[in-house]
Structures are given as structure tokens and as C-alpha cells.
Motif scaffolding. Structure first.
Motif, mmCIF file in Angstrom:
data_model
loop_
_atom_site.group_PDB
_atom_site.id
_atom_site.type_symbol
_atom_site.label_atom_id
_atom_site.label_comp_id
_atom_site.label_asym_id
_atom_site.label_seq_id
_atom_site.Cartn_x
_atom_site.Cartn_y
_atom_site.Cartn_z
ATOM 1 N N GLU A 84 0.836 -1.200 0.000
ATOM 2 C CA GLU A 84 0.000 0.000 0.000
ATOM 3 C C GLU A 84 0.872 1.252 0.000
ATOM 4 O O GLU A 84 1.939 1.267 0.594
ATOM 5 N N ASP A 85 0.404 2.284 -0.679
ATOM 6 C CA ASP A 85 1.072 3.593 -0.604
ATOM 7 C C ASP A 85 0.031 4.585 -0.117
ATOM 8 O O ASP A 85 -1.070 4.658 -0.650
ATOM 9 N N ASN A 86 0.366 5.306 0.916
ATOM 10 C CA ASN A 86 -0.575 6.277 1.470
ATOM 11 C C ASN A 86 0.186 7.556 1.808
ATOM 12 O O ASN A 86 -0.063 8.203 2.818
ATOM 13 N N SER A 87 1.153 7.896 0.949
ATOM 14 C CA SER A 87 2.084 8.975 1.287
ATOM 15 C C SER A 87 1.689 10.325 0.686
ATOM 16 O O SER A 87 0.980 10.386 -0.319
ATOM 17 N N THR A 88 2.181 11.376 1.315
ATOM 18 C CA THR A 88 1.977 12.740 0.832
ATOM 19 C C THR A 88 3.283 13.505 1.044
ATOM 20 O O THR A 88 3.878 13.410 2.118
ATOM 21 N N ILE A 89 3.703 14.228 0.023
ATOM 22 C CA ILE A 89 4.912 15.052 0.155
ATOM 23 C C ILE A 89 4.539 16.486 -0.197
ATOM 24 O O ILE A 89 3.871 16.737 -1.206
ATOM 25 N N ILE A 90 4.935 17.402 0.670
ATOM 26 C CA ILE A 90 4.597 18.812 0.467
ATOM 27 C C ILE A 90 5.889 19.607 0.333
ATOM 28 O O ILE A 90 6.780 19.513 1.179
ATOM 29 N N TYR A 91 5.994 20.350 -0.752
ATOM 30 C CA TYR A 91 7.213 21.100 -1.060
ATOM 31 C C TYR A 91 6.984 22.580 -0.776
ATOM 32 O O TYR A 91 6.132 23.208 -1.407
ATOM 33 N N GLY A 92 7.747 23.116 0.183
ATOM 34 C CA GLY A 92 7.585 24.515 0.541
ATOM 35 C C GLY A 92 8.879 25.288 0.406
ATOM 36 O O GLY A 92 9.931 24.740 0.066
ATOM 37 N N GLU A 93 8.786 26.552 0.693
ATOM 38 C CA GLU A 93 9.909 27.485 0.558
ATOM 39 C C GLU A 93 11.035 27.175 1.557
ATOM 40 O O GLU A 93 12.208 27.264 1.232
ATOM 41 N N LYS A 94 10.650 26.765 2.785
ATOM 42 C CA LYS A 94 11.667 26.533 3.820
ATOM 43 C C LYS A 94 11.924 25.054 4.094
ATOM 44 O O LYS A 94 12.901 24.712 4.745
ATOM 45 N N ALA A 95 11.010 24.196 3.653
ATOM 46 C CA ALA A 95 11.151 22.781 4.001
ATOM 47 C C ALA A 95 10.304 21.884 3.102
ATOM 48 O O ALA A 95 9.370 22.349 2.440
#
Length: 342
Positions: A245-256
Motif C-alpha cells: 500500500e502507498d498512502n504517502s503525501t509530500i509537500i514542497y515549501g519554501e523553507k522545508a
């Protein structure tokens, strides 16, 4: 204070693994009624939970003993049963997707208002510790401006998890209305709206039936989403992830960069622009496997909202907004155009 008397309508897998055990574990609840059209199944659960068995939800709703119900039926019945329950003066916790159209979702919201009853949608991803923490970090400005995201929810399909296996209603369009996008995609549209704290304004989608035979619902979908402030990202929902199963989320921001449920041990990993990496072991996401983390908090939140007469954490309005993103994705796939959410 007397206990909240609850009925569960629909005794398939979600009721078996989530609603019934979580109600049973809540000391402020008494399960008084269970309902399913499969007689053998409903009697089995009635015995386990010392509840009254019904094969007709209309009959269950006539019972003055029932204060609140969980609606755990095939998708096409979510709205009609929820509306009937609200009109019968019961509080309602409805499984997702809350309805199969915006119109039906609106009718559910209206019925709750008119009858002064609580309506909550069972979007459990909001209560996952890593997701709660990510929202806090974003709100606190830790991540800076958000640029982009990618999220996925995929597994091998409902045949491995549904009460009826490959014969499940999940594969029948007239009952399910929508496949992987309704089963899994709507979880992620709700999660993204919650974590990012923004609404989506445009959706583009490709939706296919590629992995499953003999079904007319989608099993693989990829969407591109854009928020009001211009955050863009992708959402994949699939029943074609055969190994794990894949249940991942990646969030790309300015600082992190925030990595949610992407690492088997650290449910949230924050990679700062400075090179610093912070790992949070917050306890994993709920899984359907035996021995998986079983309290989704959904039931406890619903129960305390009723007993303390406070707002439910996932209202009908919230459920409808998450559903509308999925409906827009379907429209985009049909028209081969970007769909705007007004």
C-alpha cells in the motif's frame, strides 16, 4: 449521563473493522442495533455486540432507542439513508464519499440543519498524527510558502478487503458510482484541503480501468490539482498497487519539504532548506491489516460532538467540498478539459 445508543447500518468490512469495534471500545456508547440485508451477517454481528438485528434500515430508524447511526452501506445509499435517518431524528456518521452528487450532498446538509441533528463524514485521514502535525507546521509558518505537493493512495483493490471479495459492490457502478477515486481519492482530496488549509479551484484528471476485469468503475486515476493561491500538485488513487500500500503525501515549501507516511518508521520527516532533518515517530496511519492501528478517532470524535453538543470536526459541508473535487476530476476525464470548481 446515560450512554449514547447507536445503530450501525451496513455490516460490511468498514463496519466490522472500524465502526463496530470503535463504538464498542467507547465507554460512553451502547450499540443497540445493527442492520444489513444479508441476514446471516447481521445476526452474527447482533450476537457479538448484543444488539438487535434489522434487515430493513427503515425499521431500525423507527426505533426510539437509537440516538445516532453510522451509515456504512454501498455509496449510492449513503445519501438516501442519511437523509432518512436525520429526518427520523438521529445523528448521522456517514462513510465517504458522502454522496454521489453535489445535489444529494446538499440535501444531506439541509436535512441535518432542518432536524437540528449532527452530520459527520468519516474522513479519517484528518486524524492521523502526521497529518495533524503537518497542518500545525504549515499554519505556524515553518514551511513558508507552499509550492507543490504529491499524494498517493493505492493498494491491491477492494477484493482483498471487502466483505464480499471480488463480488463486492465496489466493482458495480450502479452501487459504487465511482471506483478508486471514490474509495481512495476522496480521502486525499479531503486530506489536502485540511493540511494545506486551502480550497482547490481547478482539476485535470486521467481516470482509467486498467487493472481490474469485469468492472465498469475506475481502478487507476491521476489528477493535477490547483489551489486558490496557486499551489499545484498531483493526486494518484489506485487499486493497481499489487505489492504494498502507498498512502504517502509530500509537500514542497519554501523553507522545508514535509514527507508524510513516506517512511515506515518516521510518519513525518521534515527536511529543512538549511540541511537539518527532523524525524517524528508519531504512530502510523490506520491500516486494514490485522493488528493495524485500529482507532481512527472518527467514532470518538463523533460521539463527543453529540454528547458535548459541539460541532463535528468533519461537517457535511467539508465532506461536500472534498466530494466536489472528485466530481470535477470525473468531469475533466470525460471532457478532456481542465475543470473549474466555482
Amino acid at each position: 449521563m446515560s450512554k449514547l445508543k447507536v445503530g450501525v447500518i451496513g455490516c460490511g468490512s468498514i463496519a466490522k473493522h472500524r465502526h463496530l469495534p470503535e463504538y464498542a471500545n467507547n465507554s460512553e456508547v451502547e450499540i443497540v442495533a445493527v442492520c444489513d440485508i444479508v441476514e446471516e451477517r447481521v445476526h452474527e454481528f447482533a450476537k457479538v455486540y448484543s444488539a438487535k438485528a434489522y434487515t430493513s434500515y427503515d425499521e431500525l430508524l423507527l426505533s426510539p432507542d437509537v440516538d445516532a447511526v453510522s451509515v456504512c452501506t454501498p455509496n449510492y445509499l449513503h445519501a438516501p439513508i442519511s437523509i432518512a435517518a436525520l429526518k427520523a431524528g438521529k445523528h448521522v456518521l456517514c462513510e465517504k464519499p458522502m454522496a454521489t452528487s453535489s445535489e444529494d450532498a446538499e440535501k444531506m446538509i439541509e436535512a441535518a440543519k432542518e432536524n437540528n441533528k449532527k452530520l459527520m463524514i468519516a474522513h479519517n485521514q484528518r486524524f492521523v498524527p502526521s497529518h495533524q502535525k503537518a497542518r500545525q507546521l504549515i499554519e505556524a509558518g515553518e514551511v513558508g510558502k507552499i509550492y507543490s505537493f504529491r499524494t498517493a493512495f493505492g493498494h491491491g483493490g477492494p477484493e482483498g478487503w471487502s466483505a464480499d471479495g471480488s463480488e463486492s459492490w465496489f466493482f458495480r457502478k450502479e452501487e459504487a458510482f465511482i471506483g478508486a477515486m471514490g474509495d481512495l481519492g476522496v480521502h486525499k482530496t479531503d486530506l489536502l484541503r485540511f493540511v494545506l488549509g486551502e480550497e482547490f479551484v481547478e482539476v485535470g484528471a486521467f481516470i482509467e480501468t486498467s487493472a481490474k476485469q469485469n468492472t465498469d468503475v475506475d481502478d487507476t486515476a491521476v489528477c493535477v490539482l490547483k489551489t486558490k493561491s496557486g499551489i499545484i500538485g498531483t493526486l494518484a488513487a489506485s487499486w493497481s498497487y499489487v505489492a504494498s500500500e502507498d498512502n504517502s503525501t509530500i509537500i514542497y515549501g519554501e523553507k522545508a519539504i514535509l514527507r508524510l507516511e513516506d517512511d515506515p518508521v518516521n510518519s513525518l520527516v521534515v527536511q529543512y532548506k538549511t540541511g537539518e532533518v527532523v524525524k517524528y515517530e508519531l504512530g502510523g496511519i490506520q491500516t486494514n491489516e490485522a493488528g493495524g492501528q485500529n482507532n481512527t478517532q472518527v467514532i470518538d470524535q463523533f460521539v463527543s460532538a453529540i454528547l458535548q453538543n459541539k460541532d463535528v470536526p468533519v461537517s457535511g459541508e467539508e465532506g461536500m467540498k472534498s466530494l466536489q473535487v472528485v466530481l470535477a476530476a470525473l468531469e475533466s476525464n470525460e471532457t478532456k478539459r481542465i475543470t473549474s470548481l466555482s
